[in-house]
Design a protein around this motif. Sequence first.
Motif, PDB file in Angstrom:
ATOM      1  N   ARG A 178       0.821  -1.199   0.000  1.00 41.37           N
ATOM      2  CA  ARG A 178       0.000   0.000   0.000  1.00 41.37           C
ATOM      3  C   ARG A 178       0.863   1.262   0.000  1.00 41.37           C
ATOM      4  N   TYR A 179       0.285   2.334  -0.548  1.00 42.82           N
ATOM      5  CA  TYR A 179       0.870   3.687  -0.521  1.00 42.82           C
ATOM      6  C   TYR A 179       2.166   3.790  -1.326  1.00 42.82           C
ATOM      7  N   LEU A 180       2.256   2.998  -2.368  1.00 43.74           N
ATOM      8  CA  LEU A 180       3.389   3.049  -3.288  1.00 43.74           C
ATOM      9  C   LEU A 180       3.059   3.953  -4.465  1.00 43.74           C
ATOM     10  N   THR A 181       4.065   4.634  -5.026  1.00 46.14           N
ATOM     11  CA  THR A 181       3.920   5.302  -6.320  1.00 46.14           C
ATOM     12  C   THR A 181       5.072   4.871  -7.217  1.00 46.14           C
ATOM     13  N   SER A 182       4.861   5.019  -8.514  1.00 47.22           N
ATOM     14  CA  SER A 182       5.841   4.558  -9.486  1.00 47.22           C
ATOM     15  C   SER A 182       5.694   5.366 -10.758  1.00 47.22           C
ATOM     16  N   PRO A 183       6.784   5.817 -11.377  1.00 46.84           N
ATOM     17  CA  PRO A 183       6.643   6.577 -12.624  1.00 46.84           C
ATOM     18  C   PRO A 183       5.951   5.779 -13.712  1.00 46.84           C
ATOM     19  N   GLU A 184       6.189   4.479 -13.778  1.00 48.11           N
ATOM     20  CA  GLU A 184       5.572   3.640 -14.797  1.00 48.11           C
ATOM     21  C   GLU A 184       4.108   3.343 -14.481  1.00 48.11           C
ATOM     22  N   ILE A 185       3.849   2.833 -13.283  1.00 46.43           N
ATOM     23  CA  ILE A 185       2.484   2.404 -12.974  1.00 46.43           C
ATOM     24  C   ILE A 185       1.555   3.607 -12.817  1.00 46.43           C
ATOM     25  N   SER A 186       2.056   4.697 -12.243  1.00 52.79           N
ATOM     26  CA  SER A 186       1.216   5.886 -12.101  1.00 52.79           C
ATOM     27  C   SER A 186       0.858   6.483 -13.459  1.00 52.79           C
ATOM     28  N   THR A 187       1.766   6.379 -14.424  1.00 50.71           N
ATOM     29  CA  THR A 187       1.459   6.780 -15.800  1.00 50.71           C
ATOM     30  C   THR A 187       0.472   5.805 -16.426  1.00 50.71           C
ATOM     31  N   GLU A 188       0.723   4.510 -16.224  1.00 54.07           N
ATOM     32  CA  GLU A 188      -0.136   3.458 -16.775  1.00 54.07           C
ATOM     33  C   GLU A 188      -1.582   3.622 -16.332  1.00 54.07           C
TER      34      GLU A 188
END
Length: 322
Positions: free
Chosen positions: A96-106
Motif C-alpha cells: 500500500r501507498y506506493l507510487t511509481s513513474p511507470e504504474i502511475s502513468t499506466e
Amino acid sequence: MEPLELTQEWDKTFPQSDKVEHKKITFHNRYGITLAADLYKPKNTQGHLAAIAVSGPYGAVKEQVSGRYAQTLAERGFLTIAFDPSYYGESGGTPRYLTSPEISTEDFSAAVDYLTSRTDVDSERIGILGICGWGGFALNAAANDPRIKATVTSTMYDMSRVNANGYFDAMSADDRYKLREQLNAQRTEDYRDDSYARDGGVLDPVTDDTPQFVKEYHDYYKTERGYHRRSPNSNEGITKTSVLSFINMPLLTYISEIRSAVLMIHGEKAHSRYFSEDAYKRLTGSNKELLIIPGANHVDLYDNLNVIPFDKIDGFFKNALK
C-alpha cells in the motif's frame, strides 16, 4: 479483477451536484491492479459523450481535488471519472501507498481502456486531466498513448525532477548519492521488518519558519477544508522508498512528441510554477497553451472555484474533443 470494498456513501470534500449522476466503478490496469473510481455523467443525456479521466494531486484521493474537477466538468456535459491511483485510496495493489513513474502513468491509459469500453462514450473523444504530480503523469501518458486526444495539467509537478534534483534543482550529485544511501538503507530496514515505512504525509503542525508552500499544503490536507481519511497526504504519506524509482527513471522524456492538444495551467505565485513553464517549452506544435493564473498559489488550483479556470478548461476540451 480483485474485489474491492467501495464506500457507497457520499464522503467527498465537496458537495454533491444535483446536475449529474454519480456511481462507483472499477477497472483494471495492465499490471492486473483493480482501480476504483467515481463516475460522473450529466443527467438526461443520450448518445456518445466526450469523456475525461481525472486524477491527482500526488498523495490525494478521488474524494478530494480530482473529484471536484470531474464533477464540475460533468456538469458541463462530459462523462468523467475521477480515479484513485494504484496502491492507495480505494484502489487495489500491494504494498500500500506506493507510487511509481511507470504504474502511475499506466493508470491514465488504463482509465482510457475503461472509457473506450463504454457504449455511452465516443472513443475518439477522450481526454485526461492531471493535477499536481498527476499532471506530470498525464503528460507522460499523452506522450505514449495517441488515444488521448487532449490533456490538461493543473499546478503540475515533475515528480522525477523534484525527487532527483530537489526544488529548483538545488541538489548536487553528492546530495543525490547521500539520498540513495538513505533510501536503500530504508529498503534494508523495510525488508527486515516486513513493512514499508511511510514519509509522514504533509507536515503537521507547522511553525512560523515552515516554508510558505508547506503551510499551504497543511491548510488543505490537514484541515476540514480538504482532509480525507484515505488520503496519504492527510495521514501517514507515501512509502519512503517510492522516491528511488523517480530518481532513476525520468518522466517527460518524450513530451516533445505529443501531437494532441495540451493546456497547462499554473498559479503565478506557486512555488512549483517552473515545472509547467519548463515542460511547456519542450512541447511542440500549435495546439499547446500555458495559462498562468494571476496571484494564485499552488493549492489555490485544488479547490478555489474563484481561481480554477473551469470556463477555459471546458472550452479547451470541447474544442479539442469535438
